[in-house]
Motif scaffolding. Structure first.
Motif, PDB file in Angstrom:
ATOM      1  N   UNK A  39       5.305  12.917   0.097  1.00 43.88           N
ATOM      2  CA  UNK A  39       5.527  12.239   1.365  1.00 43.88           C
ATOM      3  C   UNK A  39       5.010  10.824   1.380  1.00 43.88           C
ATOM      4  N   UNK A  40       4.143  10.470   0.433  1.00 44.22           N
ATOM      5  CA  UNK A  40       3.581   9.127   0.440  1.00 44.22           C
ATOM      6  C   UNK A  40       2.413   9.011   1.399  1.00 44.22           C
ATOM      7  N   UNK A  41       1.922   7.802   1.527  1.00 39.12           N
ATOM      8  CA  UNK A  41       0.762   7.520   2.369  1.00 39.12           C
ATOM      9  C   UNK A  41       1.108   7.683   3.847  1.00 39.12           C
ATOM     10  N   UNK A  42       0.123   8.081   4.665  1.00 36.42           N
ATOM     11  CA  UNK A  42       0.330   8.266   6.107  1.00 36.42           C
ATOM     12  C   UNK A  42       0.478   6.902   6.784  1.00 36.42           C
ATOM     13  N   UNK A  48       0.818  -1.215   0.000  1.00 33.49           N
ATOM     14  CA  UNK A  48       0.000   0.000   0.000  1.00 33.49           C
ATOM     15  C   UNK A  48       0.853   1.266   0.000  1.00 33.49           C
ATOM     16  N   UNK A  49       2.133   1.152   0.305  1.00 33.04           N
ATOM     17  CA  UNK A  49       3.046   2.293   0.391  1.00 33.04           C
ATOM     18  C   UNK A  49       4.064   2.296  -0.750  1.00 33.04           C
ATOM     19  N   UNK A  50       3.932   1.362  -1.654  1.00 32.36           N
ATOM     20  CA  UNK A  50       4.925   1.194  -2.728  1.00 32.36           C
ATOM     21  C   UNK A  50       4.736   2.223  -3.835  1.00 32.36           C
ATOM     22  N   UNK A  51       5.857   2.811  -4.255  1.00 29.32           N
ATOM     23  CA  UNK A  51       5.922   3.686  -5.420  1.00 29.32           C
ATOM     24  C   UNK A  51       7.093   3.201  -6.252  1.00 29.32           C
TER      25      UNK A  51
END
Length: 201
Positions: A158-161, A74-77
């Motif tokens: 910043x990406x996901x919290x 869920x945090x992957x870019x």
């Protein structure tokens, strides 16, 4: 993206230190008093005798996937993973294809570590920390090296919290979001970072 990371890593200069004592910086809030216009600095960290609570290394020195409370995907870019504190002041990345490893940087620092005398909290002199290989280090970065792309339709990166109490585990690193700051461990080393305190272990 890889070329950008290489260029960003080029914005950091290394400085070696032979300090063997604990490194833990906590000072009252106040404006930094260092002079702008100097080169970025990297200082190796050392053991912190009282690390903050959070996921600890397994007997192999690597965090266990069982410590994770969120799905890293869920945090992957692309090939890396980016997340930020609920306040948005701490931005972190677990960067797979560079020598940056796992690290975080501050949007604003109330405390500037004395090991980073050239860091001023100016836009091109931000306090950061990272773990790569067998050491944790302070960084003074001139660019957003641990800042992911915006994910909520805003322009702020910043990406996901990563909510308080949650832990992400990926690529042999674990980071836990706490109200005291972001704590990350990798290979038996790590850091705790917040606007008011930074420590390495």
């Amino acid at each position: 993206m890889v070329a950008a990371l290489i260029a960003l890593a080029g914005g950091l200069a290394a400085c070696d230190s032979s300090a063997d004592g604990p490194v833990s910086i906590t000072q009252p809030a106040g404006p930094p008093t260092t002079a702008p216009g100097t080169e970025p600095t990297v200082v190796p960290g050392s053991t912190d005798p009282t690390p903050a609570p959070g996921p600890g290394p397994s007997p192999t020195g690597l965090p266990s996937r069982d410590d994770a409370t969120v799905d890293a995907r869920d945090y992957q870019q692309r090939d890396s993973y980016y997340f930020q504190s609920p306040t948005g002041n701490i931005m972190c990345g677990i960067i797979s294809q560079s020598t940056l490893g796992v690290g975080c940087q501050l949007g604003h620092a109330n405390v500037i570590p004395p090991q980073l005398p050239d860091c001023t909290d100016a836009p091109n002199r931000k306090v950061a920390v990272h773990v790569y290989g067998s050491k944790a280090e302070f960084l003074c970065t001139s660019q957003g090296i641990f800042v992911g792309e915006p994910v909520d339709g805003s322009r702020k990166g910043g990406g996901k919290i990563l909510n308080y109490g949650d832990t992400i585990v990926v690529l042999g690193a674990a980071c836990t979001s706490t109200q005291q700051g972001m704590r990350c461990d990798a290979g038996g080393h790590g850091f705790l970072i917040s606007a008011d305190s930074q420590s390495l272990f």
